[in-house]
Scaffold this motif. Structure first.
Motif, PDB file in Angstrom:
ATOM      1  N   GLY A 183       0.781  -1.246   0.000  1.00 24.31           N
ATOM      2  CA  GLY A 183       0.000   0.000   0.000  1.00 24.31           C
ATOM      3  C   GLY A 183       0.802   1.279   0.000  1.00 24.31           C
ATOM      4  N   HIS A 184       2.101   1.204  -0.316  1.00 21.65           N
ATOM      5  CA  HIS A 184       2.869   2.445  -0.434  1.00 21.65           C
ATOM      6  C   HIS A 184       2.537   3.131  -1.754  1.00 21.65           C
ATOM      7  CE1 HIS A 184       5.403   1.804   3.081  1.00 21.65           C
ATOM      8  NE2 HIS A 184       5.405   0.520   2.753  1.00 21.65           N
ATOM      9  N   ARG A 185       2.884   4.419  -1.828  1.00 20.54           N
ATOM     10  CA  ARG A 185       2.665   5.173  -3.063  1.00 20.54           C
ATOM     11  C   ARG A 185       3.895   5.036  -3.950  1.00 20.54           C
ATOM     12  NH1 ARG A 185       3.039  10.511  -5.275  1.00 20.54           N
ATOM     13  NH2 ARG A 185       1.045  11.245  -6.120  1.00 20.54           N
ATOM     14  N   LEU A 193       7.026   5.018  -1.171  1.00 22.59           N
ATOM     15  CA  LEU A 193       7.872   3.936  -0.670  1.00 22.59           C
ATOM     16  C   LEU A 193       9.290   4.433  -0.419  1.00 22.59           C
ATOM     17  CD1 LEU A 193       8.397   0.939  -0.027  1.00 22.59           C
ATOM     18  CD2 LEU A 193       8.857   0.595  -2.464  1.00 22.59           C
ATOM     19  N   ALA A 194       9.787   5.278  -1.322  1.00 22.74           N
ATOM     20  CA  ALA A 194      11.170   5.759  -1.194  1.00 22.74           C
ATOM     21  C   ALA A 194      11.380   6.579   0.072  1.00 22.74           C
ATOM     22  CB  ALA A 194      11.554   6.567  -2.430  1.00 22.74           C
ATOM     23  N   ALA A 195      10.282   7.162   0.599  1.00 25.37           N
ATOM     24  CA  ALA A 195      10.396   7.990   1.802  1.00 25.37           C
ATOM     25  C   ALA A 195      10.066   7.209   3.077  1.00 25.37           C
ATOM     26  CB  ALA A 195       9.466   9.202   1.674  1.00 25.37           C
ATOM     27  N   ALA A 196       9.652   5.963   2.937  1.00 22.56           N
ATOM     28  CA  ALA A 196       9.257   5.167   4.119  1.00 22.56           C
ATOM     29  C   ALA A 196      10.502   4.731   4.884  1.00 22.56           C
ATOM     30  CB  ALA A 196       8.465   3.940   3.673  1.00 22.56           C
ATOM     31  N   THR A 230      13.147   2.540   6.358  1.00 19.81           N
ATOM     32  CA  THR A 230      13.517   1.166   5.994  1.00 19.81           C
ATOM     33  C   THR A 230      13.222   0.192   7.121  1.00 19.81           C
ATOM     34  OG1 THR A 230      15.229   1.948   4.500  1.00 19.81           O
ATOM     35  CG2 THR A 230      15.468  -0.293   5.321  1.00 19.81           C
ATOM     36  N   ALA A 231      13.505   0.606   8.364  1.00 18.24           N
ATOM     37  CA  ALA A 231      13.338  -0.339   9.490  1.00 18.24           C
ATOM     38  C   ALA A 231      11.886  -0.775   9.625  1.00 18.24           C
ATOM     39  CB  ALA A 231      13.826   0.308  10.785  1.00 18.24           C
ATOM     40  N   ALA A 232      10.957   0.150   9.401  1.00 20.62           N
ATOM     41  CA  ALA A 232       9.536  -0.192   9.556  1.00 20.62           C
ATOM     42  C   ALA A 232       9.083  -1.139   8.447  1.00 20.62           C
ATOM     43  CB  ALA A 232       8.694   1.086   9.541  1.00 20.62           C
ATOM     44  N   VAL A 233       9.497  -0.860   7.214  1.00 21.91           N
ATOM     45  CA  VAL A 233       9.110  -1.737   6.101  1.00 21.91           C
ATOM     46  C   VAL A 233       9.733  -3.119   6.309  1.00 21.91           C
ATOM     47  CG1 VAL A 233       9.106  -2.044   3.596  1.00 21.91           C
ATOM     48  CG2 VAL A 233       8.970   0.265   4.552  1.00 21.91           C
ATOM     49  N   ALA A 234      10.986  -3.132   6.756  1.00 21.83           N
ATOM     50  CA  ALA A 234      11.686  -4.402   6.961  1.00 21.83           C
ATOM     51  C   ALA A 234      11.020  -5.227   8.065  1.00 21.83           C
ATOM     52  CB  ALA A 234      13.148  -4.142   7.315  1.00 21.83           C
ATOM     53  N   ARG A 235      10.590  -4.556   9.121  1.00 20.76           N
ATOM     54  CA  ARG A 235       9.939  -5.275  10.229  1.00 20.76           C
ATOM     55  C   ARG A 235       8.647  -5.959   9.747  1.00 20.76           C
ATOM     56  NH1 ARG A 235      11.986  -7.562  14.146  1.00 20.76           N
ATOM     57  NH2 ARG A 235      10.628  -9.197  13.408  1.00 20.76           N
ATOM     58  N   ARG A 236       7.895  -5.192   8.943  1.00 22.34           N
ATOM     59  CA  ARG A 236       6.631  -5.727   8.410  1.00 22.34           C
ATOM     60  C   ARG A 236       6.901  -6.949   7.525  1.00 22.34           C
ATOM     61  NH1 ARG A 236       2.652  -1.910   4.860  1.00 22.34           N
ATOM     62  NH2 ARG A 236       0.964  -3.431   4.678  1.00 22.34           N
ATOM     63  N   GLY A 287      14.305  -5.273   1.813  1.00 23.24           N
ATOM     64  CA  GLY A 287      14.434  -6.721   1.631  1.00 23.24           C
ATOM     65  C   GLY A 287      15.692  -7.244   2.303  1.00 23.24           C
ATOM     66  N   ALA A 288      16.803  -6.538   2.104  1.00 25.73           N
ATOM     67  CA  ALA A 288      18.058  -6.984   2.708  1.00 25.73           C
ATOM     68  C   ALA A 288      17.961  -6.942   4.232  1.00 25.73           C
ATOM     69  CB  ALA A 288      19.214  -6.108   2.213  1.00 25.73           C
ATOM     70  N   ALA A 289      17.335  -5.887   4.748  1.00 26.10           N
ATOM     71  CA  ALA A 289      17.209  -5.769   6.212  1.00 26.10           C
ATOM     72  C   ALA A 289      16.304  -6.869   6.762  1.00 26.10           C
ATOM     73  CB  ALA A 289      16.666  -4.390   6.580  1.00 26.10           C
TER      74      ALA A 289
END
Ligand SMILES: [Zn+2]
Length: 259
Positions: free
Chosen positions: A95-97, A113-116, A118-124, A158-160
Motif C-alpha cells: 500500500g505504499h505510493r 515507498l522511497a520515503a518510508a 527502511t526499518a519499519a518496512v523491513a519489520r513488516r 528486503g536486505a534488512a
C-alpha cells in the motif's frame, strides 16, 4: 537384439512444503524480472507469496483507462491476472505510493515507498516471512536493478528483513554482460543508471523451460498498461526474457534447486 528404451526424464524432486516470499516494487516487476522462477517454484509445489510494495500509480498508461478508472485500480487487476498465471498462492499489497523516477517531487511524498523508514518496512516484511515460514526472500540488487527509487527501497527493506530473520536473500538482477539480443530487454530502455550486475557476483541463474516461458509471456502481457505489445511477441521472447539472474546473500536455498 537389444531392447530400445525410451528416454526417461528424471522427475525433479517436489518442493511441496517450501515457501518463498517475493518482494517487488510495482505491479509488472514480478513478471519482467522473476516470473520464470516463480512459475517453476509453483509448478514444483512450492508456496510463492508475492508482496507488491506500491500500486504503480505513476507508471505510463499504454492502454486507455475506462471512465472513472484509476491507473492504480487497473494495475491491481493486471497484477491479479498475472498472479493467476504464475500460480501465486498469496498476494500481499503493502500500500505504499509509487515514488516516481529519480528526482521527481513524488520521491518525497509522505506515502512514497522511497520515503518510508527502511526499518519499519523491513519489520513488516520480516513478520510476514516469519508467519509464512519462508526460507528465502527475493528482492533486488543493491542498485535496484536500474536505480529506480522504489527499487532501491525494495533492496534496502528486503536486505534488512532477510538479515533480521537470518534467511537467504535472493537479489533479482540482470547480467550486465549478457549478449545483446535483437529485442532489447525492457530494463535496457530504463532511463539513466547502468543496469544489472557483473556476472561474477551472480550466484543463481534460472533458465525458463517452455512452460515457464509461456507463463512469463502471459504474465507480462497481463500488464497491458505497462508492457508494450511488442515485448511479448513469441519470436525472440526466449532470448530476451528466458533467463533470470539472482545474487544470493546466505546459504543456497530453494531457488538453487530449480535447475
Ligand atoms: Zn518497478
Amino acid at each position: 537384439m537389444a531392447a530400445v528404451l525410451a528416454p526417461v526424464r528424471t522427475p525433479q524432486p517436489s518442493l511441496t512444503g517450501r515457501t518463498v516470499v517475493v518482494l517487488h516494487a510495482h505491479p509488472d516487476d514480478e513478471a519482467i524480472f522473476t516470473a520464470a522462477a516463480m512459475h517453476r517454484l509453483a509448478a514444483r509445489g512450492a508456496r510463492v507469496v508475492l508482496v507488491t510494495a506500491t500500486a504503480g500509480e505513476l507508471g505510463p498508461v499504454l492502454r486507455p483507462l475506462r471512465a472513472g478508472e484509476s491507473l492504480a485500480a487497473r494495475r491491481r487487476r493486471e497484477l491479479e491476472r498475472a498472479c493467476e498465471t504464475l500460480a501465486v498462492a498469496r498476494l500481499v499489497l503493502l500500500g505504499h505510493r509509487d515514488s516516481g523516477m529519480a528526482g521527481w517531487d513524488d520521491n518525497a511524498h509522505p506515502d512514497a515507498l522511497a520515503a518510508a523508514p527502511t526499518a519499519a518496512v523491513a519489520r513488516r516484511l520480516a513478520d510476514l516471512c516469519a508467519r509464512e515460514g519462508a526460507e528465502a526472500l527475493v528482492h533486488y540488487d543493491p542498485q535496484g536493478i536500474y536505480g529506480h527509487p522504489d527499487h532501491l527501497a525494495v533492496h534496502r527493506a528486503g536486505a534488512a528483513a532477510a538479515g533480521l530473520l537470518g534467511i537467504t536473500g535472493y537479489e533479482a538482477t540482470v547480467d550486465r554482460r549478457r549478449p545483446r539480443t535483437r529485442r532489447p530487454h525492457l530494463v535496457d530502455q530504463a532511463a539513466g543508471a547502468r543496469v544489472g550486475w557483473e556476472p561474477a557476483g551472480i550466484a543463481t541463474v534460472v533458465r525458463a523451460d517452455r512452460d515457464d516461458l509461456r507463463a512469463k509471456r502471459r504474465a507480462m502481457a497481463a500488464h497491458a498498461t505497462q508492457v508494450p505489445r511488442a515485448a511479448t511477441r513469441r519470436v525472440g521472447f526466449a532470448a530476451a526474457y528466458g533467463t533470470e539472474w539472482f545474487r544470493r546473500i546466505g546459504p543456497a536455498a530453494v531457488l538453487d534447486e530449480l535447475s
